[in-house]
Design a protein around this motif. Structure first.
Motif, short mmCIF file in Angstrom:
data_model
loop_
_atom_site.label_atom_id
_atom_site.label_comp_id
_atom_site.label_asym_id
_atom_site.label_seq_id
_atom_site.Cartn_x
_atom_site.Cartn_y
_atom_site.Cartn_z
N MET A 81 4.90 7.62 -6.68
CA MET A 81 5.91 7.01 -5.81
C MET A 81 5.64 7.41 -4.37
SD MET A 81 9.44 7.53 -8.00
CE MET A 81 10.41 7.14 -6.54
N SER A 82 5.82 6.47 -3.46
CA SER A 82 5.57 6.72 -2.03
C SER A 82 6.86 6.86 -1.23
CB SER A 82 4.72 5.60 -1.44
OG SER A 82 5.39 4.35 -1.57
N GLY A 83 7.99 6.89 -1.92
CA GLY A 83 9.28 7.00 -1.24
C GLY A 83 10.42 7.01 -2.25
N ALA A 84 11.62 6.74 -1.75
CA ALA A 84 12.80 6.76 -2.61
C ALA A 84 12.97 5.44 -3.36
CB ALA A 84 14.05 7.04 -1.77
N PRO A 85 13.58 5.45 -4.54
CA PRO A 85 13.83 4.21 -5.29
C PRO A 85 14.67 3.23 -4.48
CG PRO A 85 14.24 6.13 -6.66
CD PRO A 85 14.07 6.64 -5.27
#
Length: 343
Positions: A235-239
């Motif tokens: 993952m590259s960030g928040a959902p």
């Protein structure tokens, strides 16, 4: 012959007593209890116009938490119905359904109890009170027919049902007033955003059922997490959640996990998507997800007031992981509405 005369006299007396009771008995049952709740009529009405949260304050739920409940019809408004079955003598079996309502003013339910011939009404009447509060009056109303008025003489509705109504209203007040209130100082502004590439799963849900929405989203995110692990994706960030459509009855949502641009995944249901970059209206929501609709309202008010044009789909980014932060007041969610043509 003498015995027959005595029997006749007794029967005559009984008939006379019955007639007196019938004539002196009420033609209807009526009882009411009231309380003032520190919440707007709209907030109270939303709770009473559905049975979804009824057992969070019902005076009968605590008498038998093992009661079995079933629900029919729409989630809110006229036609929604709740049926219950219990071995507890004070709960028993029965059903209630909403037959009439007036937005922010009144909700009327009809009730049926196992083995009881009548169908009384339970009505909630909402009135404005001081300082934005609401006076809630809960009534019990039933027309009496046949020989029912005679038996009503021996039935003290006030003492039998009054305490339950009082407890129910007290618990309703506690329940509503303890719910986190939406923040009124939400900052809304136009910002520049970068596009977000994500792997996503799409689903439809009943827009009026918050539990169904939460359950659907939890399922989608669980499937995405599993697929990401299987495919060794980071993952590259928040959902995030992208709203393709949303109205009072239905919503189409894409739950997504951000990944690096150019990512591919071999999965029959999971797709690669991307949010729009450029100008967007942004609002930062802090607190429980239940109050997110209020933040969206603020964003839409800002867009309308500034004559802005929405393009693409709105989306939410869930900055705080609920599994890591249990205090819902500390949850942060960013809300974005992509714009067209700049400010």
């Amino acid at each position: 012959m003498k015995a027959l005369k005595v029997i006749g006299v007794i029967l005559g007396i009984l008939i006379l007593i019955g007639l007196i009771l019938y004539l002196s008995g009420p033609d209807k049952y009526y009882m009411e209890r009231s309380i003032v709740i520190n919440a707007s009529p709209a907030v109270v009405y939303d709770e009473l116009n559905s049975y979804e949260n009824f057992n969070k304050w019902s005076p009968w739920f605590t008498k038998d938490p093992n009661t079995k409940y079933t629900y029919e019809g729409p989630k809110t408004g006229v036609g929604t119905k709740m049926t219950w079955t219990s071995d507890h003598k004070e709960v028993g079996t029965g059903s209630m359904w909403i037959v009439e309502n007036e937005e922010n003013k009144m909700v009327n339910s009809r009730m049926a109890f196992g083995g009881y011939p009548g169908e009384p009404n339970a009505r909630f009447v909402l009135e404005d009170a001081e300082n934005g509060a609401t006076k809630v009056t809960w009534t019990y109303e039933e027309e009496l027919h046949g020989i029912a008025p005679a038996f009503a003489v021996f039935f003290d509705l006030e003492s039998m049902l009054g305490p339950d109504y009082e407890k129910g209203l007290s618990d309703l007040k506690t329940y509503i007033e303890s719910k986190p209130a939406p923040a009124t100082d939400i900052a809304v502004a136009v910002v520049d955003v970068e596009p977000i590439t994500y792997i996503g799963l799409e689903a439809s849900a009943d827009a009026s059922n918050s539990d169904a929405i939460s359950s659907t989203m939890a399922t989608l995110y669980g499937q995405l997490m599993q697929a990401a692990q299987t495919s060794n994706l980071q993952m590259s960030g928040a959902p995030l959640a992208v709203y393709k459509s949303f109205d009072e009855d239905n919503m189409e949502i894409i739950c997504g996990l951000p990944v690096q641009k150019g990512t591919t995944i071999d999965h029959e249901s999971i797709t690669i998507g991307e949010t729009l970059g450029g100008k967007a209206v942004k609002a930062t929501h802090k607190g429980n997800y239940d109050n997110l609709p209020f933040t969206h309202e603020k964003v839409n008010e800002y867009i309308k007031a500034n004559n802005l044009q929405i393009v693409g789909y709105p989306y939410e980014v869930y900055i705080t992981d609920p599994e890591q932060v249990s205090d819902t007041s500390q949850w942060v969610t960013e809300v974005y509405y992509p714009l067209g043509g700049g400010e």
